[in-house]
Motif scaffolding. Structure first.
Motif, PDB file in Angstrom:
ATOM      1  N   ALA A  31       0.835  -1.211   0.000  1.00 52.35           N
ATOM      2  CA  ALA A  31       0.000   0.000   0.000  1.00 52.35           C
ATOM      3  C   ALA A  31       0.865   1.254   0.000  1.00 52.35           C
ATOM      4  O   ALA A  31       0.551   2.254  -0.664  1.00 52.35           O
ATOM      5  N   LYS A  32       1.981   1.203   0.722  1.00 53.35           N
ATOM      6  CA  LYS A  32       2.889   2.358   0.762  1.00 53.35           C
ATOM      7  C   LYS A  32       3.625   2.522  -0.574  1.00 53.35           C
ATOM      8  O   LYS A  32       3.791   3.635  -1.064  1.00 53.35           O
ATOM      9  N   ALA A  33       4.064   1.399  -1.150  1.00 54.61           N
ATOM     10  CA  ALA A  33       4.741   1.478  -2.452  1.00 54.61           C
ATOM     11  C   ALA A  33       3.774   2.004  -3.514  1.00 54.61           C
ATOM     12  O   ALA A  33       4.141   2.850  -4.349  1.00 54.61           O
ATOM     13  N   ARG A  34       2.526   1.531  -3.456  1.00 50.31           N
ATOM     14  CA  ARG A  34       1.514   2.062  -4.384  1.00 50.31           C
ATOM     15  C   ARG A  34       1.250   3.534  -4.105  1.00 50.31           C
ATOM     16  O   ARG A  34       1.069   4.330  -5.038  1.00 50.31           O
ATOM     17  N   GLY A  35       1.218   3.910  -2.847  1.00 53.26           N
ATOM     18  CA  GLY A  35       1.023   5.318  -2.495  1.00 53.26           C
ATOM     19  C   GLY A  35       2.119   6.182  -3.118  1.00 53.26           C
ATOM     20  O   GLY A  35       1.844   7.213  -3.731  1.00 53.26           O
ATOM     21  N   LEU A  36       3.355   5.722  -2.984  1.00 55.42           N
ATOM     22  CA  LEU A  36       4.484   6.488  -3.517  1.00 55.42           C
ATOM     23  C   LEU A  36       4.351   6.709  -5.024  1.00 55.42           C
ATOM     24  O   LEU A  36       4.440   7.832  -5.524  1.00 55.42           O
TER      25      LEU A  36
ATOM     26  N   GLY B 213       1.104   8.560  -5.925  1.00 53.18           N
ATOM     27  CA  GLY B 213       1.250   9.954  -5.497  1.00 53.18           C
ATOM     28  C   GLY B 213       1.999  10.769  -6.550  1.00 53.18           C
ATOM     29  O   GLY B 213       1.616  11.894  -6.885  1.00 53.18           O
ATOM     30  N   VAL B 214       3.073  10.193  -7.085  1.00 49.96           N
ATOM     31  CA  VAL B 214       3.811  10.833  -8.188  1.00 49.96           C
ATOM     32  C   VAL B 214       2.856  11.139  -9.338  1.00 49.96           C
ATOM     33  O   VAL B 214       2.786  12.267  -9.851  1.00 49.96           O
ATOM     34  N   ALA B 215       2.107  10.120  -9.754  1.00 51.02           N
ATOM     35  CA  ALA B 215       1.325  10.220 -10.989  1.00 51.02           C
ATOM     36  C   ALA B 215       0.120  11.152 -10.856  1.00 51.02           C
ATOM     37  O   ALA B 215      -0.121  11.983 -11.741  1.00 51.02           O
TER      38      ALA B 215
ATOM     39  N   VAL C 218      -1.722   4.065  -0.307  1.00 46.82           N
ATOM     40  CA  VAL C 218      -2.523   4.504  -1.445  1.00 46.82           C
ATOM     41  C   VAL C 218      -3.986   4.744  -1.086  1.00 46.82           C
ATOM     42  O   VAL C 218      -4.686   5.528  -1.739  1.00 46.82           O
ATOM     43  N   GLN C 219      -4.469   4.093  -0.024  1.00 50.28           N
ATOM     44  CA  GLN C 219      -5.899   4.184   0.321  1.00 50.28           C
ATOM     45  C   GLN C 219      -6.321   5.597   0.708  1.00 50.28           C
ATOM     46  O   GLN C 219      -7.514   5.897   0.701  1.00 50.28           O
ATOM     47  N   GLU C 220      -5.359   6.472   1.022  1.00 52.74           N
ATOM     48  CA  GLU C 220      -5.719   7.857   1.357  1.00 52.74           C
ATOM     49  C   GLU C 220      -5.798   8.765   0.131  1.00 52.74           C
ATOM     50  O   GLU C 220      -6.131   9.941   0.251  1.00 52.74           O
ATOM     51  N   LEU C 221      -5.432   8.250  -1.044  1.00 56.45           N
ATOM     52  CA  LEU C 221      -5.611   9.058  -2.268  1.00 56.45           C
ATOM     53  C   LEU C 221      -7.056   8.901  -2.736  1.00 56.45           C
ATOM     54  O   LEU C 221      -7.596   7.793  -2.724  1.00 56.45           O
ATOM     55  N   PRO C 222      -7.702   9.989  -3.171  1.00 58.08           N
ATOM     56  CA  PRO C 222      -9.093   9.886  -3.607  1.00 58.08           C
ATOM     57  C   PRO C 222      -9.264   8.888  -4.760  1.00 58.08           C
ATOM     58  O   PRO C 222      -8.536   8.964  -5.755  1.00 58.08           O
TER      59      PRO C 222
ATOM     60  N   ASP D 293      -0.585  13.509   6.616  1.00 59.29           N
ATOM     61  CA  ASP D 293      -1.520  12.376   6.680  1.00 59.29           C
ATOM     62  C   ASP D 293      -2.675  12.510   5.693  1.00 59.29           C
ATOM     63  O   ASP D 293      -3.615  11.720   5.732  1.00 59.29           O
ATOM     64  N   GLN D 294      -2.604  13.526   4.839  1.00 63.59           N
ATOM     65  CA  GLN D 294      -3.673  13.753   3.851  1.00 63.59           C
ATOM     66  C   GLN D 294      -3.042  14.079   2.495  1.00 63.59           C
ATOM     67  O   GLN D 294      -2.871  15.247   2.139  1.00 63.59           O
ATOM     68  N   PRO D 295      -2.680  13.055   1.730  1.00 65.06           N
ATOM     69  CA  PRO D 295      -1.996  13.304   0.460  1.00 65.06           C
ATOM     70  C   PRO D 295      -2.773  14.220  -0.488  1.00 65.06           C
ATOM     71  O   PRO D 295      -2.148  15.021  -1.206  1.00 65.06           O
ATOM     72  N   ALA D 296      -4.087  14.138  -0.489  1.00 59.72           N
ATOM     73  CA  ALA D 296      -4.846  15.014  -1.395  1.00 59.72           C
ATOM     74  C   ALA D 296      -4.634  16.478  -1.006  1.00 59.72           C
ATOM     75  O   ALA D 296      -4.491  17.351  -1.879  1.00 59.72           O
ATOM     76  N   GLU D 297      -4.593  16.748   0.308  1.00 65.17           N
ATOM     77  CA  GLU D 297      -4.374  18.128   0.768  1.00 65.17           C
ATOM     78  C   GLU D 297      -2.943  18.584   0.480  1.00 65.17           C
ATOM     79  O   GLU D 297      -2.716  19.752   0.141  1.00 65.17           O
ATOM     80  N   ALA D 298      -1.980  17.688   0.604  1.00 65.20           N
ATOM     81  CA  ALA D 298      -0.595  18.043   0.273  1.00 65.20           C
ATOM     82  C   ALA D 298      -0.491  18.421  -1.208  1.00 65.20           C
ATOM     83  O   ALA D 298       0.172  19.406  -1.580  1.00 65.20           O
ATOM     84  N   ILE D 299      -1.166  17.649  -2.056  1.00 65.84           N
ATOM     85  CA  ILE D 299      -1.164  17.920  -3.500  1.00 65.84           C
ATOM     86  C   ILE D 299      -1.864  19.251  -3.795  1.00 65.84           C
ATOM     87  O   ILE D 299      -1.363  20.073  -4.583  1.00 65.84           O
TER      88      ILE D 299
END
Ligand code: F2R
Ligand code: MG
Ligand code: MG
Ligand code: MG
Length: 313
Positions: free
Chosen positions: A7-12, A15-17, A281-285, A248-254
């Protein structure tokens, strides 16, 4: 459900994409108002990524194809990057990178092409940093990650600041990936670990400025203080700040990174990688992931790289 590591590797990688693809519409804008960004988020059109993700995927594939102890082979990677540019040159590449890729494909050694760039000064653009995140999945320590990051960057960024930007982003990604998403992030400790890793007075002072802005600065104020253009020293620190504002909120960081304007695809991509590597990855919309082009391929690369992560991670 994927393991926490996957999940973290997918998040990384996602998150890039998605940071890149959402930010792309605003690249070069002075600043971005919330309503325009919300419109882009609501649109149903496919999210297309740019050079940032295209080259990140090349590096990810390079790492998949190579085993320890030396996962970066500069000669091979130079050709792989150049061929990707040749395959899809319309993804919005920097001038310096384009010139180097063209020369590499004509047979010029990458080191010469890289050193000749910008009148012999070399590039200090953020192109080394924008593609570096997957290194965090195969590196075993901050020192190892920064060494591999510099090796992946020098191919196109012979100016030391171009390499240092990649070292900083890779180290930040490593620390974010290995942070415990169940506990609040110790932001001061995160910044001091980064400071130790970059080993350069200019970059330490950029990180001190990030520390002074964290938890208070608006995106526009942060951009004014830290810069938001396509040079590494004036973009990677802003990406680190965007992450630290919303770890803790990747969408907000973006969103923070995009609202800061300037090199929005790249800064949002770097910030998104850090935050989603921490949370998973589960925290990305899902609305963003569903619109992303090539998502299946991105997920497969992340899953394969997750199996390379050290068990302690
Ligand atoms: N290039 C872009 N965006 C503009 C064009 C996109 C447009 N939509 C299109 O249709 O083409 N974005 C991508 O480029 C950035 C990464 O750049 P990279 O790979 O580092 O390239 P480059 O050219 O080496 O450096 C970028 C800029 O930094 C400045 N610079 C670097 N070294 C310099 C030096 N020694 N002296 C003076 N200036 C230097 C220059 O302004 C370079 O153009 C990302 O934003 C990616 O998204
Ligand atoms: Mg781009
Ligand atoms: Mg480029
Ligand atoms: Mg950009």
């Amino acid at each position: 459900a994927p393991s926490q590591t996957a999940a973290k590797a997918r998040g990384l990688l996602f998150g890039v994409a998605v940071g890149d693809a959402l930010g792309a519409a605003f690249e070069g804008a002075h600043s971005v108002d919330g309503e325009r960004l919300a419109q882009q988020e609501r649109a149903a059109t496919q999210l297309r990524y740019t050079d940032d993700t295209a080259l990140t995927l090349v590096l990810a594939r390079h790492l998949v194809d190579r085993q320890h102890p030396v996962p970066v082979d500069e000669d091979a990677l130079a050709l792989e990057l150049a061929r990707e540019w040749q395959r899809e040159p319309w993804r919005g590449y920097g001038m310096g990178s384009r010139e180097i890729f063209e020369r590499v494909l004509r047979g010029t050694p990458w080191r010469k092409a890289s050193e000749d760039c910008f009148g012999g000064e070399g590039s200090y653009g953020n192109g080394g940093a924008m593609r570096v995140a997957p290194i965090a999945l195969v590196g075993t320590s901050p020192a190892h990650v920064t060494e591999l990051a510099a090796r992946s960057a020098v191919i196109t960024h012979s100016h030391l600041h171009g390499q240092r930007g990649a070292m900083l982003q890779a180290c930040a990604a490593f620390l974010a990936l290995n942070s415990d998403g169940g506990k609040p992030l110790d932001k001061a400790a995160f910044l001091s670990q980064l400071s130790r890793a970059v080993e350069h007075t200019d970059w330490r002072s950029h990180l001190d400025q990030v520390h002074a802005l964290v938890d208070t600065a608006s995106p526009a104020f942060a951009a004014e203080r830290l810069g938001n253009d396509a040079a590494a020293p004036t973009s990677v620190p802003l990406a680190v700040l965007a992450f630290l504002q919303h770890p803790d909120q990747p969408a907000e960081a973006i969103r923070y990174a995009i609202r800061a304007g300037g090199d929005t695809d790249t800064i949002a991509s770097m910030a998104g990688a850090l935050a989603a590597a921490r949370t998973g990855v589960q925290e990305l919309p899902t609305a963003w992931l569903d619109r992303l082009e090539n998502a299946e391929h991105v997920g497969e690369l992340a899953d394969t790289l997750a199996t390379r992560m050290a068990p302690s991670q």
